[in-house]
Enzyme design. Structure first.
Site, PDB file in Angstrom:
ATOM      1  N   GLU A 218       0.824  -1.203   0.000  1.00 58.99           N
ATOM      2  CA  GLU A 218       0.000   0.000   0.000  1.00 58.99           C
ATOM      3  C   GLU A 218       0.862   1.258   0.000  1.00 58.99           C
ATOM      4  OE1 GLU A 218      -2.193  -2.960   2.791  1.00 58.99           O
ATOM      5  OE2 GLU A 218      -0.161  -2.587   2.064  1.00 58.99           O
TER       6      GLU A 218
ATOM      7  N   CYS B 196      -2.559  -3.431   7.297  1.00 54.79           N
ATOM      8  CA  CYS B 196      -2.137  -3.589   8.687  1.00 54.79           C
ATOM      9  C   CYS B 196      -2.679  -2.443   9.550  1.00 54.79           C
ATOM     10  CB  CYS B 196      -0.619  -3.675   8.789  1.00 54.79           C
ATOM     11  SG  CYS B 196       0.277  -2.210   8.251  1.00 54.79           S
TER      12      CYS B 196
ATOM     13  N   SER C 234      23.608 -40.194  -8.985  1.00 53.03           N
ATOM     14  CA  SER C 234      22.316 -39.516  -9.115  1.00 53.03           C
ATOM     15  C   SER C 234      22.328 -38.355 -10.108  1.00 53.03           C
ATOM     16  CB  SER C 234      21.864 -38.996  -7.751  1.00 53.03           C
ATOM     17  OG  SER C 234      22.808 -38.070  -7.239  1.00 53.03           O
TER      18      SER C 234
ATOM     19  N   ARG D 177      13.019 -22.690  -6.327  1.00 53.67           N
ATOM     20  CA  ARG D 177      13.775 -22.257  -5.146  1.00 53.67           C
ATOM     21  C   ARG D 177      13.594 -20.761  -4.910  1.00 53.67           C
ATOM     22  NH1 ARG D 177      19.804 -25.002  -5.938  1.00 53.67           N
ATOM     23  NH2 ARG D 177      19.212 -27.179  -5.509  1.00 53.67           N
TER      24      ARG D 177
ATOM     25  N   THR E 172      22.125 -35.838   2.728  1.00 52.37           N
ATOM     26  CA  THR E 172      22.270 -35.205   1.418  1.00 52.37           C
ATOM     27  C   THR E 172      23.393 -34.180   1.445  1.00 52.37           C
ATOM     28  OG1 THR E 172      19.937 -35.544   0.874  1.00 52.37           O
ATOM     29  CG2 THR E 172      21.091 -33.798  -0.317  1.00 52.37           C
TER      30      THR E 172
ATOM     31  N   LEU F 156      22.782 -25.300  -2.890  1.00 48.56           N
ATOM     32  CA  LEU F 156      21.395 -24.943  -2.565  1.00 48.56           C
ATOM     33  C   LEU F 156      21.069 -23.488  -2.907  1.00 48.56           C
ATOM     34  CD1 LEU F 156      20.978 -26.759   0.888  1.00 48.56           C
ATOM     35  CD2 LEU F 156      20.548 -27.638  -1.406  1.00 48.56           C
TER      36      LEU F 156
END
Length: 365
Positions: free
Chosen positions: A53, A76, A169, A185, A197, A205
């Site tokens: 806003e 809010c 993998s 992600r 892992t 990551l």
């Protein structure tokens, strides 16, 4: 579609731009319209400030007086780092506020709408409410369930394996699928993996090759903190946030070492030899996280599934079979009957390069 719904749909699309970047705040969108013309647009900015806003009001300037405001979440009503948005709308002289859904935060929870009505502003609620709650499912989950919204990503062969019997993998799925994972992600507050892992794959990551400088928090679940101290996560902890969920009995020396490397540590309760997944998510919510993207491995996937904490499954399936000797995408669940299994509903199905992506949703979500 009516004009009101078109403006609200635009506000929703604007709000989604903040996903993964505004936690612990909700990702809100706002559109200000005067005499059928858009005079201001805004969405929650990175870090949660300024609010949607505020941004839209600044863009609208003097044209806001007598205008209609379309906002995806109740404005809010409390004084935080900035004054209440409800009061800002009142002071600006808006005529009408159309709000998609209320704010469950106890500091707001109807007070923002009440402030507007008491000031003589026309208030309408409930327009495209389902879409608004969907867009901020993570925020609602953190406030109402005391845990973030959890997406579990699985990438497997068509027989449900994520690695061969020797542990190979990379890569089961193709480049388009892996690129889409980076985009997924980027829309989450955090990317989470288990300690196994982290030890086996040495993952970064991070979000890469999308032109974004904003990175999600990297979360590792490791009861004993027995993680490689020369890993990518350790080397980059001061550059991109690393959050380690560990047992309260983890070695104090390791805790100090990881703290010195730049990681944030969250002690969590344990159940037997494993961390309690319910408490792990509770601690993540307490840290402010609203949307978590879990990328395995199989033991963590089983733990979260068994505890019925998976809100969404993103399952990439590749066109190859690995066989029974391969590592399953989800570890042992100990089910004796089919009616003990959690059943999800299919939300969408699409081809991604040579792979298939199915999105499944927890029925109660």
């Amino acid at each position: 579609m009516s004009a009101d719904r078109r403006f609200m749909a635009l506000a929703l699309s604007l709000g989604r731009r903040g996903l993964g970047r505004v936690w612990p705040n909700p990702a809100v969108g706002c559109v200000i319209v005067r005499e059928g013309r858009i005079v201001g647009r805004g969405w929650t900015q990175p870090g949660g400030r300024p609010h949607a806003e505020t941004t839209a009001l600044e863009q609208a300037g003097s044209a806001v007086r007598g205008a209609d405001v379309y906002v995806t979440l109740e404005p809010c009503a409390h004084h935080g780092k900035t004054p209440p948005c409800a009061q800002a709308l009142i002071d600006a002289g808006v005529r009408r506020v159309v709000c998609a859904t209320g704010d469950p935060d106890p500091r707001v929870a109807g007070r923002g709408l009440a402030m507007l009505r008491e000031a003589g502003v026309t208030v309408e609620t409930g327009m495209m409410e389902a879409q608004a709650r969907e867009a901020n499912a993570g925020f609602f989950s953190r406030i109402e369930l005391d845990r973030p919204f959890l997406t579990l990503k699985l990438a497997s062969s068509f027989d449900g394996r994520i690695a061969t019997g020797t542990g190979e993998s990379k890569w089961i799925t193709g480049v388009p699928a892996r690129r889409l994972v980076h985009a997924m992600r980027a829309r989450h507050d955090a990317v989470m993996v288990g300690g196994g892992t982290a030890r086996k794959d040495d993952p970064s990551l991070t979000v890469r090759d999308l032109g974004t400088t904003w990175q999600p928090v990297r979360v590792v679940i490791s009861r004993r903190l027995d993680l490689p101290l020369m890993s990518t996560l350790a080397r980059t902890a001061k550059d991109v946030p690393v959050l380690l969920c560990h047992g309260r009995d983890a070695d104090a020396g390791l805790q100090q070492t990881w703290h010195d490397l730049g990681a944030t540590l969250l002690p969590c309760a344990a159940i037997g030899a494993q961390l309690d997944p319910v408490d792990v998510l509770r601690q993540l919510a307490g840290h402010g996280l609203t949307r978590v993207f879990c990328e395995g491995g199989s033991a963590l996937a089983a733990s979260l599934t068994e505890a019925d904490l998976v809100d969404e499954l993103a399952v990439f399936t590749a066109g190859l079979g690995i066989g029974a000797e391969g590592l399953p995408s989800v570890g042992a669940l100990g089910l004796g009957r089919l009616d003990q299994a959690n059943r999800y509903r299919l939300k969408s199905c699409r081809q991604v390069g040579g792979d298939v992506l199915n999105i499944w949703r927890r029925p109660r979500t």
